[in-house]
Design an enzyme around this catalytic site. Structure first.
Site, PDB file in Angstrom:
ATOM      1  N   ASP A  71       5.688 -22.288   6.101  1.00  0.00           N
ATOM      2  CA  ASP A  71       4.937 -21.632   5.026  1.00  0.00           C
ATOM      3  C   ASP A  71       3.437 -21.825   5.152  1.00  0.00           C
ATOM      4  OD1 ASP A  71       3.986 -23.796   2.551  1.00  0.00           O
ATOM      5  OD2 ASP A  71       5.248 -24.512   4.176  1.00  0.00           O
ATOM      6  N   ASP A 107       8.674 -28.599   2.642  1.00  0.00           N
ATOM      7  CA  ASP A 107       7.873 -28.341   1.439  1.00  0.00           C
ATOM      8  C   ASP A 107       7.229 -26.963   1.479  1.00  0.00           C
ATOM      9  OD1 ASP A 107       8.120 -31.085   0.272  1.00  0.00           O
ATOM     10  OD2 ASP A 107       7.214 -31.587   2.193  1.00  0.00           O
ATOM     11  N   ASP A 163      10.624 -26.169   8.142  1.00  0.00           N
ATOM     12  CA  ASP A 163       9.712 -26.996   7.354  1.00  0.00           C
ATOM     13  C   ASP A 163      10.399 -27.203   5.994  1.00  0.00           C
ATOM     14  OD1 ASP A 163       7.153 -28.165   6.467  1.00  0.00           O
ATOM     15  OD2 ASP A 163       7.038 -26.355   5.237  1.00  0.00           O
TER      16      ASP A 163
END
Length: 231
Positions: free
Chosen positions: A171, A14, A12
């Site tokens: 995240d 961001d 991922d």
């Protein structure tokens, strides 16, 4: 094939590779303020961490009863975010080290993100990560964003990898759910510590409840090597 067997790693962007959430919050705050929502807070923003821009703007339209179309909101958010992202988006140092370690081993890697293709490209170019991560998929290129598995499965397809051989670094809870739905292993590094107990994170193969403060490139690399040997 690398020393780590058939392993492929999907990152991922961001909140995982780069700390872009402050930029996203500011872009979101500016966009919503321009449409009569003046009090969008950081706490409000946390509810949208891990959700692609397309889905976030649809949710805004419903939640705030906005007259503007979701498409126009998306275009405005992407434009504002791109302006901020180009100025400065810091890379997590340990994540950069992990990318470099995996690249040295010849491990196929990709980025699968809810950001626009333009924003992903700008960040990867600006941070120098693009040299290691040429395979990129935006949620805007697939039918459904996270928590659907589409963006991860497309990344695996472009890498020529079996989903079962992929490890996803994420995240946010929607990303962990997407990895589980895709049949991929997941290292979860929660951006919002208070969300570490979310049921989606319980599906992760490795959960670092302390987030980036607990993450090191060497420990993640050692875990990947160990799990590659055990398969």
């Amino acid at each position: 094939m690398s020393d780590l067997g058939a392993l492929s790693v999907i990152f991922d962007l961001d909140g995982t590779l780069v700390d872009s959430e402050p930029n996203y919050y500011e872009a979101s705050r500016q966009t919503l303020a321009g449409h009569g929502v003046p009090d969008f807070t950081w706490a409000d923003n946390e509810a949208y961490v891990g959700i692609g821009n397309q889905d976030a703007t649809r949710l805004w339209k419903e939640r705030y009863g906005l007259a503007v179309s979701a498409e126009d909101l998306l275009a405005e958010l992407n434009r504002r975010y791109l302006e901020l992202a180009r100025v400065r988006t810091p890379v997590y140092p340990e994540m950069r080290k992990l990318v470099e370690l995996l690249a040295a081993d010849g491990v196929p890697m990709a980025v699968a993100s809810g950001s626009s293709p333009e924003a992903i490209e700008a960040i990867l170019e600006g941070t120098g990560l693009g040299a290691y991560l040429p395979t990129v998929v935006s949620a805007e290129e697939v039918p459904h964003g996270k928590p659907a598995p589409d963006v991860l499965l497309e990344a695996a397809r472009r890498l020529g990898a079996d989903p079962a051989d992929c490890v996803v670094l994420e995240d946010a809870a929607p990303g962990a759910a997407a990895a589980h739905a895709a049949g991929m292993r997941c290292i979860a590094i929660p951006y919002v510590a208070a969300q570490a107990g979310a049921p989606e994170f319980a599906t992760a193969t490795l959960l670092l409840r302390g987030g980036q403060a607990e993450f090191t490139a060497q420990s993640a690399y050692a875990w990947l090597r160990a799990t590659a040997r055990s398969r």
